[in-house]
Design a protein around this motif. Structure first.
Motif, mmCIF file in Angstrom:
data_model
loop_
_atom_site.group_PDB
_atom_site.id
_atom_site.type_symbol
_atom_site.label_atom_id
_atom_site.label_comp_id
_atom_site.label_asym_id
_atom_site.label_seq_id
_atom_site.Cartn_x
_atom_site.Cartn_y
_atom_site.Cartn_z
ATOM 1 N N ASP A 137 -0.689 -2.554 -2.093
ATOM 2 C CA ASP A 137 -1.958 -2.127 -2.690
ATOM 3 C C ASP A 137 -1.851 -1.888 -4.199
ATOM 4 O O ASP A 137 -2.866 -1.666 -4.862
ATOM 5 N N HIS A 138 -0.613 -1.913 -4.738
ATOM 6 C CA HIS A 138 -0.425 -1.775 -6.191
ATOM 7 C C HIS A 138 -0.255 -3.137 -6.854
ATOM 8 O O HIS A 138 -0.172 -3.222 -8.073
ATOM 9 N N LEU A 139 -0.109 -4.200 -6.049
ATOM 10 C CA LEU A 139 0.303 -5.509 -6.587
ATOM 11 C C LEU A 139 -0.849 -6.501 -6.570
ATOM 12 O O LEU A 139 -1.737 -6.420 -5.716
ATOM 13 N N THR A 140 -0.816 -7.457 -7.484
ATOM 14 C CA THR A 140 -1.903 -8.445 -7.547
ATOM 15 C C THR A 140 -1.600 -9.687 -6.716
ATOM 16 O O THR A 140 -2.506 -10.447 -6.394
ATOM 17 N N GLU A 141 -0.317 -9.901 -6.350
ATOM 18 C CA GLU A 141 0.056 -11.064 -5.539
ATOM 19 C C GLU A 141 0.283 -10.635 -4.090
ATOM 20 O O GLU A 141 0.731 -9.526 -3.838
ATOM 21 N N GLU A 142 0.006 -11.559 -3.171
ATOM 22 C CA GLU A 142 0.271 -11.278 -1.753
ATOM 23 C C GLU A 142 1.627 -11.847 -1.359
ATOM 24 O O GLU A 142 1.925 -12.997 -1.682
ATOM 25 N N PRO A 143 2.454 -11.056 -0.656
ATOM 26 C CA PRO A 143 3.736 -11.590 -0.188
ATOM 27 C C PRO A 143 3.521 -12.519 1.011
ATOM 28 O O PRO A 143 2.445 -12.503 1.610
ATOM 29 N N ASP A 144 4.524 -13.315 1.359
ATOM 30 C CA ASP A 144 4.414 -14.183 2.541
ATOM 31 C C ASP A 144 4.834 -13.455 3.807
ATOM 32 O O ASP A 144 4.309 -13.716 4.885
ATOM 33 N N VAL A 145 5.813 -12.556 3.636
ATOM 34 C CA VAL A 145 6.374 -11.837 4.780
ATOM 35 C C VAL A 145 6.481 -10.366 4.387
ATOM 36 O O VAL A 145 6.756 -10.053 3.227
ATOM 37 N N MET A 146 6.242 -9.478 5.348
ATOM 38 C CA MET A 146 6.408 -8.051 5.070
ATOM 39 C C MET A 146 7.224 -7.380 6.182
ATOM 40 O O MET A 146 7.108 -7.746 7.349
ATOM 41 N N CYS A 147 8.063 -6.413 5.788
ATOM 42 C CA CYS A 147 8.902 -5.685 6.755
ATOM 43 C C CYS A 147 8.529 -4.203 6.749
ATOM 44 O O CYS A 147 8.345 -3.622 5.679
ATOM 45 N N PHE A 148 8.460 -3.633 7.933
ATOM 46 C CA PHE A 148 8.119 -2.215 8.083
ATOM 47 C C PHE A 148 9.037 -1.552 9.109
ATOM 48 O O PHE A 148 9.460 -2.182 10.082
ATOM 49 N N SER A 149 9.292 -0.261 8.877
ATOM 50 C CA SER A 149 9.941 0.551 9.909
ATOM 51 C C SER A 149 9.760 2.015 9.486
ATOM 52 O O SER A 149 8.634 2.426 9.291
ATOM 53 N N LYS A 150 10.844 2.758 9.317
ATOM 54 C CA LYS A 150 10.798 4.158 8.874
ATOM 55 C C LYS A 150 9.498 4.895 9.219
ATOM 56 O O LYS A 150 9.377 5.409 10.320
ATOM 57 N N GLY A 151 8.497 4.938 8.311
ATOM 58 C CA GLY A 151 7.282 5.717 8.567
ATOM 59 C C GLY A 151 6.380 5.143 9.644
ATOM 60 O O GLY A 151 5.432 5.796 10.071
ATOM 61 N N LEU A 152 6.674 3.919 10.100
ATOM 62 C CA LEU A 152 5.810 3.204 11.050
ATOM 63 C C LEU A 152 5.392 4.046 12.259
ATOM 64 O O LEU A 152 4.220 4.076 12.626
ATOM 65 N N THR A 153 6.344 4.712 12.881
ATOM 66 C CA THR A 153 6.014 5.501 14.086
ATOM 67 C C THR A 153 5.906 6.993 13.765
ATOM 68 O O THR A 153 5.988 7.834 14.660
ATOM 69 N N GLY A 154 5.760 7.309 12.478
ATOM 70 C CA GLY A 154 5.728 8.715 12.089
ATOM 71 C C GLY A 154 7.071 9.393 12.348
ATOM 72 O O GLY A 154 7.136 10.603 12.509
ATOM 73 N N GLY A 155 8.130 8.594 12.389
ATOM 74 C CA GLY A 155 9.458 9.149 12.584
ATOM 75 C C GLY A 155 9.738 9.534 14.028
ATOM 76 O O GLY A 155 10.659 10.299 14.315
ATOM 77 N N THR A 156 8.957 9.008 14.958
ATOM 78 C CA THR A 156 9.099 9.394 16.361
ATOM 79 C C THR A 156 10.031 8.457 17.128
ATOM 80 O O THR A 156 10.849 8.903 17.930
#
Ligand code: PLP
Length: 426
Positions: free
Chosen positions: A251-270
């Motif tokens: 949301d801070h960037l003007t370009e869109e990435p092709d791939v994104m990785c998520f974890s850590k905060g994803l499940t609220g640490g559960t």
């Protein structure tokens, strides 16, 4: 009780990133919001969100209720040949919040495996097309995880040295500034036809010590890579889900990435869970009659209904008005504490991005004090009831979003006390 548990733990457990001979591991009985409690009733403000995962603090009753209901309904089902509502709903809700070009969701177990899948997607895209593009571009001082692929695209150091001959070659570049952009472009240009993808931590290199770079420069670099047909893998494992003050670093960037990785905060640490999202362009390279074009990757617990439900509940909390207010308030508090720290002689390089504040503290210039300094600071904060994990002489705050204004101000007071005390050590 506390001492007994320490001894029983030492007899059987091997802790991560720990020299077991010299480290101590504190037994924690329970958590409540921003606090952890040990068996002596001593409480600690968790200012690292338990390794950056517990964005809503500990033992959140809403997440607990949702998980309890899900556990009584469907705790697990094989995700090959079967699907379930929590995974469908989570993917739908997540994609609606991500850059528009993100269209498919692949589930894994943690940040490292989300990164492995991202690399495989980009490498196999070219393999499936019969194109010879195999090199990978990454930032110096990057951290993308501890599996072999993730280690390969991360900064090399004492922690990777035993495996150095098993790690594949990567082209490492500096993070972008106004000055070095031409030099970076030159390096990329010389390999342009061989590079499959560029993997980066957007805006903040967490494990390297909360190093920060500017969104404009990163956007420019992303645009340059895109122009050369290099896939962009945006590792939001740490910065995703509100850390930067906005929902995602994207949301801070003007370009869109092709791939994104998520974890850590994803499940609220559960729960441990990872997600890799990608564009339809990448997905289509695998979508064919021939089985051999498929992505042959999976884990026993892929898209666990429990993990997905935790993520859905965490998303509800994150998007709730009071959390959004808290986020704004925390960002503002961090910015005003930054101006306080900047006045202090022994403090250097104070920086803030969203909810994250970091600075270097010079207790001593001598490099052999480095480790001792980290241990000293860690213990000094713990003795005052605050859990922080300085990286070398870098002190940083990664607070849970539920921390109250008073508690965060208290942490600031303790930081000032500790660095003033520690300057007496000189
Ligand atoms: C923590 C982290 C990882 C690895 O995630 P794990 O869940 O610990 O495997 C990958 N990338 C970034 C940016 C991280 O901060």
């Amino acid at each position: 009780m506390q001492q007994q548990l320490i001894e029983r733990d030492q007899a059987v457990n091997w802790h991560p990133y720990s020299q077991m001979k010299t480290s101590l591991h504190l037994p924690i009985e329970r958590g409540d919001g921003a606090y952890l409690f040990d068996y002596n009733g001593q409480r600690y403000l968790d200012m690292v969100s338990s390794w950056w995962v517990s964005i809503h603090g500990h033992a959140n009753p809403y997440i607990a209720e949702r998980l309890y209901k899900q556990l009584l309904t469907l705790e697990q089902v094989i995700f090959a040949g079967f699907t379930h509502e929590p995974a469908i709903q989570l993917s739908e809700r997540l994609l609606a919040l991500l850059p528009k070009n993100q269209q498919k969701v692949f589930y894994t177990d943690n940040g490292s495996t989300a990164v492995e899948v991202a690399l495989k997607m980009c490498l196999q895209f070219h393999f499936n097309h019969g194109v010879n593009r195999k090199k990978i571009l990454a930032f110096k001082q990057a951290y993308h995880g501890d599996t072999f692929g993730a280690m390969s695209v991360s900064e090399r150091g004492v922690w990777t040295a035993p495996f150095s001959d098993k790690l594949f070659e990567v082209i490492f570049i500096d993070t972008p500034t106004a000055e070095n952009m031409d030099a970076i472009r030159h390096i990329i240009k010389t390999h342009e036809k061989e590079i499959a993808c560029f993997i980066y931590e957007p805006l903040i290199q967490g494990a390297a010590g909360m190093l920060m770079h500017e969104a404009d420069h990163l956007s420019a670099l992303m645009a340059y890579c895109k122009g050369l047909g290099i896939f962009l893998i945006q590792d939001e494992v740490f910065v995703g889900f509100g850390r930067t003050g906005k929902l995602f670093a994207a949301d801070h960037l003007t370009e869109e990435p092709d791939v994104m990785c998520f974890s850590k905060g994803l499940t609220g640490g559960t729960m441990a869970m990872g997600i890799t999202t990608c564009t339809n362009e990448l997905y289509q390279a695998f979508y064919a009659e021939e089985k051999k074009k498929a992505l042959f990757h999976g884990h026993s617990f892929t898209a666990s209904p429990i993990g997905c439900t935790a993520a859905l509940a965490s998303l509800d909390l994150l998007l709730a008005e009071n959390t959004q207010h808290n986020l704004e308030r925390i960002c503002a508090q961090q910015l005003s504490f930054k101006t306080v720290l900047q006045e202090m002689k022994m403090v250097k390089n104070v920086r803030v991005t969203g909810t994250i504040l970091a600075f270097e503290c010079s207790i001593s210039e001598k490099s052999d004090y480095f480790h001792a300094q980290q241990e000293y600071l860690y213990q000094a904060f713990l003795n005052k009831g605050i859990l922080m994990r300085p990286l070398g002489n870098t002190i940083y705050l990664v607070p849970p979003y539920c921390i109250s204004e008073e508690d965060l101000n208290h942490v600031y007071d303790v930081i000032l006390e500790v660095i003033q005390d520690s300057s007496l050590l000189n």
